[in-house]
Design a protein around this motif. Structure first.
Motif, PDB file in Angstrom:
ATOM      1  N   ARG A   1      33.937  90.755  43.397  1.00 11.68           N
ATOM      2  CA  ARG A   1      35.098  90.446  43.948  1.00 11.68           C
ATOM      3  C   ARG A   1      34.952  91.247  45.658  1.00 11.68           C
ATOM      4  NH1 ARG A   1      40.577  92.076  41.107  1.00 11.68           N
ATOM      5  NH2 ARG A   1      41.333  91.313  43.162  1.00 11.68           N
ATOM      6  N   TRP A   2      34.265  92.621  45.469  1.00 14.83           N
ATOM      7  CA  TRP A   2      34.107  93.369  46.584  1.00 14.83           C
ATOM      8  C   TRP A   2      33.067  92.480  47.424  1.00 14.83           C
ATOM      9  CZ3 TRP A   2      29.666  96.288  48.491  1.00 14.83           C
ATOM     10  CH2 TRP A   2      29.739  97.063  49.372  1.00 14.83           C
ATOM     11  N   ALA A   3      32.116  91.976  46.880  1.00 15.53           N
ATOM     12  CA  ALA A   3      30.949  91.370  47.828  1.00 15.53           C
ATOM     13  C   ALA A   3      31.655  90.142  48.372  1.00 15.53           C
ATOM     14  CB  ALA A   3      29.916  91.004  46.507  1.00 15.53           C
ATOM     15  N   GLY A   4      32.432  89.514  47.506  1.00 15.60           N
ATOM     16  CA  GLY A   4      33.086  88.115  48.070  1.00 15.60           C
ATOM     17  C   GLY A   4      33.861  88.573  49.424  1.00 15.60           C
ATOM     18  N   ASP A   5      34.507  89.564  49.438  1.00 15.98           N
ATOM     19  CA  ASP A   5      35.225  89.876  50.636  1.00 15.98           C
ATOM     20  C   ASP A   5      34.457  90.171  51.793  1.00 15.98           C
ATOM     21  OD1 ASP A   5      38.350  91.001  51.259  1.00 15.98           O
ATOM     22  OD2 ASP A   5      37.058  92.118  52.338  1.00 15.98           O
ATOM     23  N   LEU A   6      33.469  90.820  51.560  1.00 13.84           N
ATOM     24  CA  LEU A   6      32.428  90.988  52.419  1.00 13.84           C
ATOM     25  C   LEU A   6      31.987  89.717  53.151  1.00 13.84           C
ATOM     26  CD1 LEU A   6      30.491  94.448  51.490  1.00 13.84           C
ATOM     27  CD2 LEU A   6      32.435  94.081  52.977  1.00 13.84           C
ATOM     28  N   ALA A   7      31.570  88.841  52.282  1.00 12.19           N
ATOM     29  CA  ALA A   7      30.925  87.634  52.638  1.00 12.19           C
ATOM     30  C   ALA A   7      31.926  86.640  53.272  1.00 12.19           C
ATOM     31  CB  ALA A   7      30.639  86.801  51.206  1.00 12.19           C
ATOM     32  N   ALA A   8      33.294  86.667  53.207  1.00  9.92           N
ATOM     33  CA  ALA A   8      34.130  86.076  53.640  1.00  9.92           C
ATOM     34  C   ALA A   8      34.468  86.435  55.091  1.00  9.92           C
ATOM     35  CB  ALA A   8      35.395  85.949  52.713  1.00  9.92           C
ATOM     36  N   ARG A   9      34.412  88.097  55.147  1.00  8.81           N
ATOM     37  CA  ARG A   9      34.580  88.309  56.667  1.00  8.81           C
ATOM     38  C   ARG A   9      33.421  88.131  57.416  1.00  8.81           C
ATOM     39  NH1 ARG A   9      38.502  92.686  56.542  1.00  8.81           N
ATOM     40  NH2 ARG A   9      39.396  93.031  54.508  1.00  8.81           N
ATOM     41  N   GLN A  10      32.277  88.304  56.954  1.00 12.29           N
ATOM     42  CA  GLN A  10      30.967  87.909  57.877  1.00 12.29           C
ATOM     43  C   GLN A  10      30.478  86.570  57.798  1.00 12.29           C
ATOM     44  OE1 GLN A  10      28.445  90.756  55.596  1.00 12.29           O
ATOM     45  NE2 GLN A  10      28.533  91.893  57.636  1.00 12.29           N
ATOM     46  N   CYS A  11      31.553  85.565  57.239  1.00 11.37           N
ATOM     47  CA  CYS A  11      31.081  84.179  57.319  1.00 11.37           C
ATOM     48  C   CYS A  11      29.801  83.819  56.861  1.00 11.37           C
ATOM     49  CB  CYS A  11      31.259  83.634  58.589  1.00 11.37           C
ATOM     50  SG  CYS A  11      33.226  83.913  59.096  1.00 11.37           S
ATOM     51  N   VAL A  12      29.148  84.331  55.503  1.00  7.37           N
ATOM     52  CA  VAL A  12      28.166  84.181  55.091  1.00  7.37           C
ATOM     53  C   VAL A  12      28.321  83.578  53.637  1.00  7.37           C
ATOM     54  CG1 VAL A  12      26.843  85.710  56.517  1.00  7.37           C
ATOM     55  CG2 VAL A  12      27.804  86.650  54.362  1.00  7.37           C
ATOM     56  N   PRO A  13      27.226  82.882  53.109  1.00  3.38           N
ATOM     57  CA  PRO A  13      27.528  82.520  51.596  1.00  3.38           C
ATOM     58  C   PRO A  13      27.299  83.700  50.882  1.00  3.38           C
ATOM     59  CG  PRO A  13      25.837  81.176  52.594  1.00  3.38           C
ATOM     60  CD  PRO A  13      26.308  82.456  53.775  1.00  3.38           C
TER      61      PRO A  13
ATOM     62  N   GLY B   1      33.700 102.489  41.441  1.00  6.06           N
ATOM     63  CA  GLY B   1      35.140 102.545  41.946  1.00  6.06           C
ATOM     64  C   GLY B   1      36.001 102.189  40.807  1.00  6.06           C
ATOM     65  N   LYS B   2      37.135 102.021  41.333  1.00  8.76           N
ATOM     66  CA  LYS B   2      38.179 101.535  40.449  1.00  8.76           C
ATOM     67  C   LYS B   2      38.330  99.994  40.025  1.00  8.76           C
ATOM     68  CE  LYS B   2      41.465 105.583  41.424  1.00  8.76           C
ATOM     69  NZ  LYS B   2      42.761 105.716  41.625  1.00  8.76           N
ATOM     70  N   THR B   3      38.074  99.549  39.162  1.00  5.28           N
ATOM     71  CA  THR B   3      37.822  97.951  38.723  1.00  5.28           C
ATOM     72  C   THR B   3      39.410  97.400  39.078  1.00  5.28           C
ATOM     73  OG1 THR B   3      38.377  98.377  36.431  1.00  5.28           O
ATOM     74  CG2 THR B   3      36.044  98.219  37.105  1.00  5.28           C
ATOM     75  N   ASP B   4      40.175  97.896  39.021  1.00  3.57           N
ATOM     76  CA  ASP B   4      41.653  97.233  39.251  1.00  3.57           C
ATOM     77  C   ASP B   4      41.993  97.235  40.768  1.00  3.57           C
ATOM     78  OD1 ASP B   4      41.841 100.202  39.299  1.00  3.57           O
ATOM     79  OD2 ASP B   4      44.001  99.854  38.434  1.00  3.57           O
ATOM     80  N   HIS B   5      40.910  97.836  41.569  1.00  2.00           N
ATOM     81  CA  HIS B   5      41.455  97.962  43.288  1.00  2.00           C
ATOM     82  C   HIS B   5      39.994  97.979  43.787  1.00  2.00           C
ATOM     83  CE1 HIS B   5      45.409  99.512  41.777  1.00  2.00           C
ATOM     84  NE2 HIS B   5      45.649  98.936  42.697  1.00  2.00           N
ATOM     85  N   PRO B   6      39.220  96.845  43.646  1.00  2.00           N
ATOM     86  CA  PRO B   6      37.744  96.487  44.088  1.00  2.00           C
ATOM     87  C   PRO B   6      37.611  96.172  45.423  1.00  2.00           C
ATOM     88  CG  PRO B   6      38.372  94.628  42.819  1.00  2.00           C
ATOM     89  CD  PRO B   6      39.653  95.382  42.981  1.00  2.00           C
ATOM     90  N   LEU B   7      38.601  95.596  46.188  1.00  2.00           N
ATOM     91  CA  LEU B   7      38.613  95.080  47.268  1.00  2.00           C
ATOM     92  C   LEU B   7      38.534  96.174  48.707  1.00  2.00           C
ATOM     93  CD1 LEU B   7      40.634  91.852  47.286  1.00  2.00           C
ATOM     94  CD2 LEU B   7      38.328  92.193  46.883  1.00  2.00           C
TER      95      LEU B   7
ATOM     96  N   ALA C   1      37.292  84.618  39.717  1.00  2.00           N
ATOM     97  CA  ALA C   1      37.928  85.820  40.270  1.00  2.00           C
ATOM     98  C   ALA C   1      37.621  85.940  41.844  1.00  2.00           C
ATOM     99  CB  ALA C   1      37.255  87.231  39.635  1.00  2.00           C
ATOM    100  N   VAL C   2      36.492  85.749  42.188  1.00  2.00           N
ATOM    101  CA  VAL C   2      36.145  85.539  43.850  1.00  2.00           C
ATOM    102  C   VAL C   2      36.966  84.581  44.383  1.00  2.00           C
ATOM    103  CG1 VAL C   2      34.370  85.604  45.355  1.00  2.00           C
ATOM    104  CG2 VAL C   2      33.768  86.845  43.471  1.00  2.00           C
ATOM    105  N   ARG C   3      36.943  83.441  43.738  1.00  2.00           N
ATOM    106  CA  ARG C   3      37.703  82.187  44.417  1.00  2.00           C
ATOM    107  C   ARG C   3      39.268  82.509  44.431  1.00  2.00           C
ATOM    108  NH1 ARG C   3      36.063  79.525  47.485  1.00  2.00           N
ATOM    109  NH2 ARG C   3      34.413  78.074  46.594  1.00  2.00           N
ATOM    110  N   GLY C   4      39.921  83.225  43.519  1.00  2.83           N
ATOM    111  CA  GLY C   4      41.091  83.529  43.684  1.00  2.83           C
ATOM    112  C   GLY C   4      41.229  84.559  44.980  1.00  2.83           C
ATOM    113  N   ASP C   5      40.474  85.411  45.175  1.00  4.39           N
ATOM    114  CA  ASP C   5      40.694  86.361  46.341  1.00  4.39           C
ATOM    115  C   ASP C   5      40.467  85.445  47.923  1.00  4.39           C
ATOM    116  OD1 ASP C   5      41.042  88.529  44.809  1.00  4.39           O
ATOM    117  OD2 ASP C   5      38.947  88.964  44.549  1.00  4.39           O
TER     118      ASP C   5
END
Length: 294
Positions: free
Chosen positions: A25-37, A147-153, A79-83
């Motif tokens: 989920r953390w990596a998905g947030d970075l990927a979305a912000r950087q517009c990379v797959p 980190g805390k798995t319930d607040h990964p972003l 999980a990532v798609r939900g974010d």
């Protein structure tokens, strides 16, 4: 906000654990912000693995293990798609050894992400083997998520980067400014100095003040040019007379991730990850990103 230099993917290892799911989920947030797959990579055992070949061949478990790896990837995908509803996400399951597959993927990756369990030590499989091997041999930055798995972003806290003048540190500084710009947060640049030779001195009046000023000038020199390149990133400079790992762990409490450089091959072990990096990998409360000179 900066524009990515290229469209390389962010690759994250998926193994079904709660920490791996949080890392995805953390990596998905970075990927979305950087517009990379984002590449979700699951690895199933292979017949050529020396420890499992006989057992797999005799019990015909390979299809079942591959299906289990696929299920873990699908769970991470959901999980990532939900974010990130609009993110480009690739789901890949390969047979082999996890560290080797992640290293292979690093050649075309923006960053490789994998998770560390809260109880990991050198004797455990993940941090004792996969994470350290990938951190030492990957050709791109490696993020070990903690980190805390319930607040990964990612959040609004600054990005902490250790500055020591090495080539790896220079790479970490550049990566820190890029990530801070993408996340719209500041950079906390920390330079800790603790020269054992200086401890032998009997300082003259104001000697420590003079030395501290010298170290502050060194930090400013290392950061020169980055604020011009990333004018949207606020920079806080900290210079401390302390062991680097100790200072970084102290300031990590107020940061959202820690970036450090590798220190080059150790002549005895051939490892790139030095003692400071290993200390952070085991004890940091935040994700640790290890960078080396490209």
């Amino acid at each position: 906000m900066s524009t990515p230099a290229d469209h390389r993917s962010i690759v994250v290892g998926v193994d079904g654990t709660a920490t791996a799911l949080a890392a995805a989920r953390w990596a998905g947030d970075l990927a979305a912000r950087q517009c990379v797959p984002l590449v979700l990579l699951g690895v199933a055992p292979a017949l050529d693995h020396p420890l499992t070949a006989v057992a797999l061949a005799e019990t015909d478990l390979l299809p079942e293990l591959r299906a289990a790896a696929q299920r873990k990837v699908e769970e991470a995908f959901a999980a990532v798609r939900g974010d990130q509803p609009q993110a480009e996400i690739q789901r890949i399951v390969e047979a082999g050894i996890p560290a080797r597959k992640l290293i292979e993927r690093s050649a075309a990756a923006r960053i490789v992400v994998l998770a560390a369990k809260p109880t990991d030590r050198f004797s455990t499989l993940l941090l004792g083997s996969t994470a350290l091997v990938v951190a030492n041999k990957a050709t791109c930055p490696v993020a070990v998520w903690r980190g805390k798995t319930d607040h990964p972003l990612p959040d609004r806290r600054p990005v902490l980067v250790g500055v020591d003048g090495s080539p790896g540190s220079a790479a970490a500084i550049g990566e820190a400014f890029e990530l801070a710009s993408v996340l719209d947060v500041g950079v906390l640049a920390l330079h800790a100095w603790n020269d054992p030779d200086l401890l032998q001195w009997t300082p003259v009046p104001d000697a420590w003040t003079t030395l501290a000023q010298r170290e502050k000038a060194l930090l400013s020199e290392r950061l020169a040019g980055w604020s011009e390149k990333y004018p949207d990133v606020a920079v806080t400079k900290v210079v401390q007379k302390s062991l680097p790992a100790q200072s970084l762990l102290e300031h990590a409490e107020d940061a959202q991730m820690v970036l450090i450089g590798s220190r080059g091959h150790n002549r005895l072990t051939g490892l790139l990850v030095g003692s400071t990096s290993q200390n952070l990998l085991h004890h940091s409360p935040r994700p640790v990103v290890i960078c080396r000179e490209q």
